[in-house]
Design a protein around this motif. Structure first.
Motif, short mmCIF file in Angstrom:
data_model
loop_
_atom_site.label_atom_id
_atom_site.label_comp_id
_atom_site.label_asym_id
_atom_site.label_seq_id
_atom_site.Cartn_x
_atom_site.Cartn_y
_atom_site.Cartn_z
N LYS A 38 0.72 -1.37 -0.06
CA LYS A 38 -0.02 0.11 0.06
C LYS A 38 0.91 1.36 -0.04
O LYS A 38 0.39 2.26 -0.59
CB LYS A 38 -0.74 0.10 1.36
N ASN A 102 -7.21 -1.44 -5.53
CA ASN A 102 -8.15 -0.27 -5.61
C ASN A 102 -8.40 0.36 -4.64
O ASN A 102 -9.31 1.27 -4.30
CB ASN A 102 -9.46 -0.65 -6.76
N TYR A 103 -8.02 -0.02 -3.41
CA TYR A 103 -8.55 0.46 -2.19
C TYR A 103 -7.40 1.13 -1.36
O TYR A 103 -6.09 0.61 -1.05
CB TYR A 103 -8.94 -0.70 -1.12
N CYS A 104 -7.41 2.52 -1.06
CA CYS A 104 -6.42 3.30 -0.64
C CYS A 104 -6.94 3.56 0.91
O CYS A 104 -7.79 4.22 0.93
CB CYS A 104 -6.08 4.46 -1.17
N GLU A 105 -6.04 3.19 1.93
CA GLU A 105 -6.57 3.52 3.17
C GLU A 105 -6.69 4.64 3.81
O GLU A 105 -7.38 5.10 4.76
CB GLU A 105 -5.92 2.46 4.30
N SER A 109 -14.41 6.46 2.50
CA SER A 109 -15.20 5.44 1.72
C SER A 109 -15.70 6.20 0.54
O SER A 109 -15.54 5.57 -0.46
CB SER A 109 -16.42 5.02 2.77
N ASN A 112 -13.03 6.51 -1.88
CA ASN A 112 -12.48 5.26 -2.56
C ASN A 112 -13.72 4.88 -3.74
O ASN A 112 -12.94 4.32 -4.73
CB ASN A 112 -12.52 4.10 -1.52
N ASP A 113 -14.65 5.35 -3.10
CA ASP A 113 -15.70 4.88 -4.51
C ASP A 113 -15.40 5.60 -5.83
O ASP A 113 -15.52 4.96 -6.73
CB ASP A 113 -17.10 5.13 -3.99
N GLU A 116 -12.15 4.36 -7.35
CA GLU A 116 -12.33 2.93 -7.93
C GLU A 116 -13.03 3.17 -9.42
O GLU A 116 -12.76 2.38 -10.43
CB GLU A 116 -13.48 1.95 -7.10
N SER A 143 -13.22 -6.12 -5.20
CA SER A 143 -14.60 -5.14 -5.25
C SER A 143 -15.44 -5.81 -6.07
O SER A 143 -15.36 -6.27 -7.31
CB SER A 143 -13.92 -3.59 -5.85
N ILE A 165 -13.63 -6.69 3.69
CA ILE A 165 -14.15 -5.33 3.87
C ILE A 165 -15.59 -5.27 3.39
O ILE A 165 -16.46 -4.77 3.68
CB ILE A 165 -13.10 -4.38 2.94
N GLU A 166 -15.78 -6.18 1.99
CA GLU A 166 -16.98 -6.06 1.59
C GLU A 166 -17.97 -7.29 2.06
O GLU A 166 -19.20 -7.15 1.99
CB GLU A 166 -16.77 -6.29 -0.04
#
Length: 170
Positions: A38, A102-105, A109, A112-113, A116, A143, A165-166
């Motif tokens: 990451k 595709n997810y950056c902490e 949220s 991130n959407d 993505e 995702s 996560i999902e």
């Protein structure tokens, strides 16, 4: 290091693999970099998230793996473009498994959407630019939205990696 030209050569030339996995992140200027983790801090002297930096700030960054490895390697972080050009130079184009990071902490949220959405559209554009055989490209994502997008808007094979996560898994 993984995601380096030497790793690809070893896998394809020495180990005779049919393909390789590439971990891809999108940079702040919507280009793609190959890197597993990451944050750059893990294997380089640079700090930060790839998503916050431009391709020119990341591509060419030297890997730092520590003593004694740094005496024996001079690998740098490469772009997806560089990797595809290398693979196209081979006698046979290998199977590419693109593990999409595709997810950056660092993002909330909602961000991130948005990220993505841009990433999935830009990745299809990028792959289509090279006119790659869809049977040689396999997209991997954590995702559901991204998976469904690729299934409905591309000819590439897609895998969904079930994640906590999902799916709400512990």
């Amino acid at each position: 290091p993984t995601n380096s030209i030497s790793a690809f050569k070893k896998a394809l030339d020495i180990d005779k693999a049919d393909g390789v996995e590439l971990d891809i992140h999108m940079t702040a200027d919507f280009e793609f970099i190959l890197y597993h983790d990451k944050k750059l801090d893990s294997k380089t002297k640079k700090a930060g998230y790839i998503e916050e930096l431009t391709i020119n700030q990341v591509e060419g960054t030297s890997y730092r793996l520590g003593f004694p490895y740094d005496f024996f390697q001079e690998e740098v972080i490469i772009s997806l473009d560089s990797a595809i050009r290398y693979f196209k130079s081979l006698t046979e184009f290998p199977i590419l498994q693109l593990d999409i990071r595709n997810y950056c902490e660092k993002f909330v949220s909602k961000d991130n959407d948005i990220w993505e959405e841009k990433m999935r559209e830009r990745l299809i554009e990028k792959l289509d630019e090279y006119d790659l055989d869809p049977d040689r490209i396999h997209l991997i994502t954590i995702s559901k939205k991204m998976c469904l997008f690729f299934m409905n808007h591309s000819n590439y094979k897609v895998s969904y990696e079930i994640n906590k996560i999902e799916e709400g898994l512990d």
